[in-house]
Scaffold this motif. Structure first.
Motif, PDB file in Angstrom:
ATOM      1  N   ASP A  44       0.827  -1.207   0.000  1.00 17.67           N
ATOM      2  CA  ASP A  44       0.000   0.000   0.000  1.00 17.67           C
ATOM      3  C   ASP A  44       0.864   1.259   0.000  1.00 17.67           C
ATOM      4  N   GLN A  50      -0.954   5.614   2.648  1.00 19.08           N
ATOM      5  CA  GLN A  50      -1.622   4.423   3.161  1.00 19.08           C
ATOM      6  C   GLN A  50      -3.132   4.642   2.997  1.00 19.08           C
ATOM      7  N   PRO A  51      -3.750   4.058   1.946  1.00 21.15           N
ATOM      8  CA  PRO A  51      -5.165   4.350   1.648  1.00 21.15           C
ATOM      9  C   PRO A  51      -6.113   4.043   2.799  1.00 21.15           C
ATOM     10  N   SER A  52      -5.843   2.985   3.563  1.00 20.73           N
ATOM     11  CA  SER A  52      -6.753   2.654   4.662  1.00 20.73           C
ATOM     12  C   SER A  52      -6.728   3.736   5.735  1.00 20.73           C
ATOM     13  N   ALA A  54      -5.970   6.902   5.183  1.00 23.66           N
ATOM     14  CA  ALA A  54      -6.615   8.078   4.593  1.00 23.66           C
ATOM     15  C   ALA A  54      -8.132   7.949   4.651  1.00 23.66           C
ATOM     16  N   ALA A  55      -8.652   6.752   4.328  1.00 23.50           N
ATOM     17  CA  ALA A  55     -10.099   6.542   4.379  1.00 23.50           C
ATOM     18  C   ALA A  55     -10.600   6.586   5.816  1.00 23.50           C
ATOM     19  N   LEU A 190     -11.883  -0.066   3.565  1.00 25.53           N
ATOM     20  CA  LEU A 190     -10.680   0.680   3.906  1.00 25.53           C
ATOM     21  C   LEU A 190     -10.882   1.536   5.155  1.00 25.53           C
ATOM     22  N   TYR A 196      -6.451  -3.599   3.635  1.00 25.85           N
ATOM     23  CA  TYR A 196      -5.527  -2.758   2.893  1.00 25.85           C
ATOM     24  C   TYR A 196      -6.033  -2.652   1.456  1.00 25.85           C
ATOM     25  N   LEU A 197      -5.519  -1.677   0.719  1.00 30.03           N
ATOM     26  CA  LEU A 197      -5.950  -1.508  -0.667  1.00 30.03           C
ATOM     27  C   LEU A 197      -5.604  -2.734  -1.506  1.00 30.03           C
TER      28      LEU A 197
END
Length: 219
Positions: A44, A50-52, A54-55, A190, A196-197
């Motif tokens: 990621d 780190q997309p998770s 951020a979401a 996420l 994880y993405l």
């Protein structure tokens, strides 16, 4: 008669799945005391963030969005009911049974959990999503919480994607419903920290193989 028998068998399978799923998920943690989250976290990070995390921060800033996504996440099976209802109105169309696809995704995904055990950032990083930790070394990690190793691939992403693909022949209404569920489900996986993405990315070829297999059987 054969179609009726198939539906009865699938309903029995779904009921059995609900009963044994908690035991099966717990078994993944028992058999894998360590997890491979270091590799998914690093993958990621290759996206530049780190997309998770951020979401997750987006959910903290927009709690209404978090509630909607959470509701969709929990009610995802209703998309398969909608596809089944649409298919019942068009019995001449040869298409895979939505509930069979649901069960096939579940069984295939659960088997893969034992090949790549990942627990998710919410279980591994206690201050998720407020504090982004340094990348852990690429080695098996001991999860502090007894979370199930059910990340790779994301079954919620796979189910939502399968429902969206199966809805394509049945009109704009069903496609719009399953499309909305797909979008919110991906965001929820996420933002909740359960995935994880790369778990979502892995769900795409996995789902494609299951749906294409179901299509070949239907034809």
């Amino acid at each position: 008669a054969s179609a009726t028998f198939t539906r009865i068998a699938v309903l029995f399978g779904l009921a059995l799945f609900v009963v044994v799923s908690r035991f099966y998920l717990g078994l993944t943690a028992t058999l894998w005391p360590t997890t491979w989250d270091a590799w998914t976290f690093a993958a990621d990070g290759a996206f530049g963030l780190q997309p998770s995390f951020a979401a997750g921060r987006l959910f903290l800033a927009a709690p209404a969005l978090a509630r909607v996504a959470g509701f969709v996440y929990l009610t995802l099976p209703f998309t398969f009911v909608a596809v089944e209802a649409a298919a019942a109105r068009d019995p001449a169309r040869r298409a895979p049974d939505a509930m069979v696809a649901f069960l096939a995704v579940a069984l295939g995904g659960y088997a893969l959990y034992f090949l790549f055990p990942v627990v998710g950032p919410i279980y591994l990083f206690r201050e998720f999503p407020l504090v982004l930790p340094a990348a852990p070394p690429l080695a098996p990690l001991s999860a502090s919480a007894a979370g199930p190793r059910n990340c790779m691939p994301s079954l919620h992403a796979a189910w939502a994607l399968a429902a969206f693909w199966l809805a394509r022949p049945y009109g704009r209404g069903v496609r719009a419903l399953t499309g909305a569920f797909l979008a919110f489900t991906l965001l929820a996986t996420l933002g909740t920290g359960y995935h994880y993405l790369v778990d979502l990315v892995a769900a795409v070829p996995f789902t494609a193989s299951v749906v294409l297999g179901a299509l070949s059987i239907a034809q």
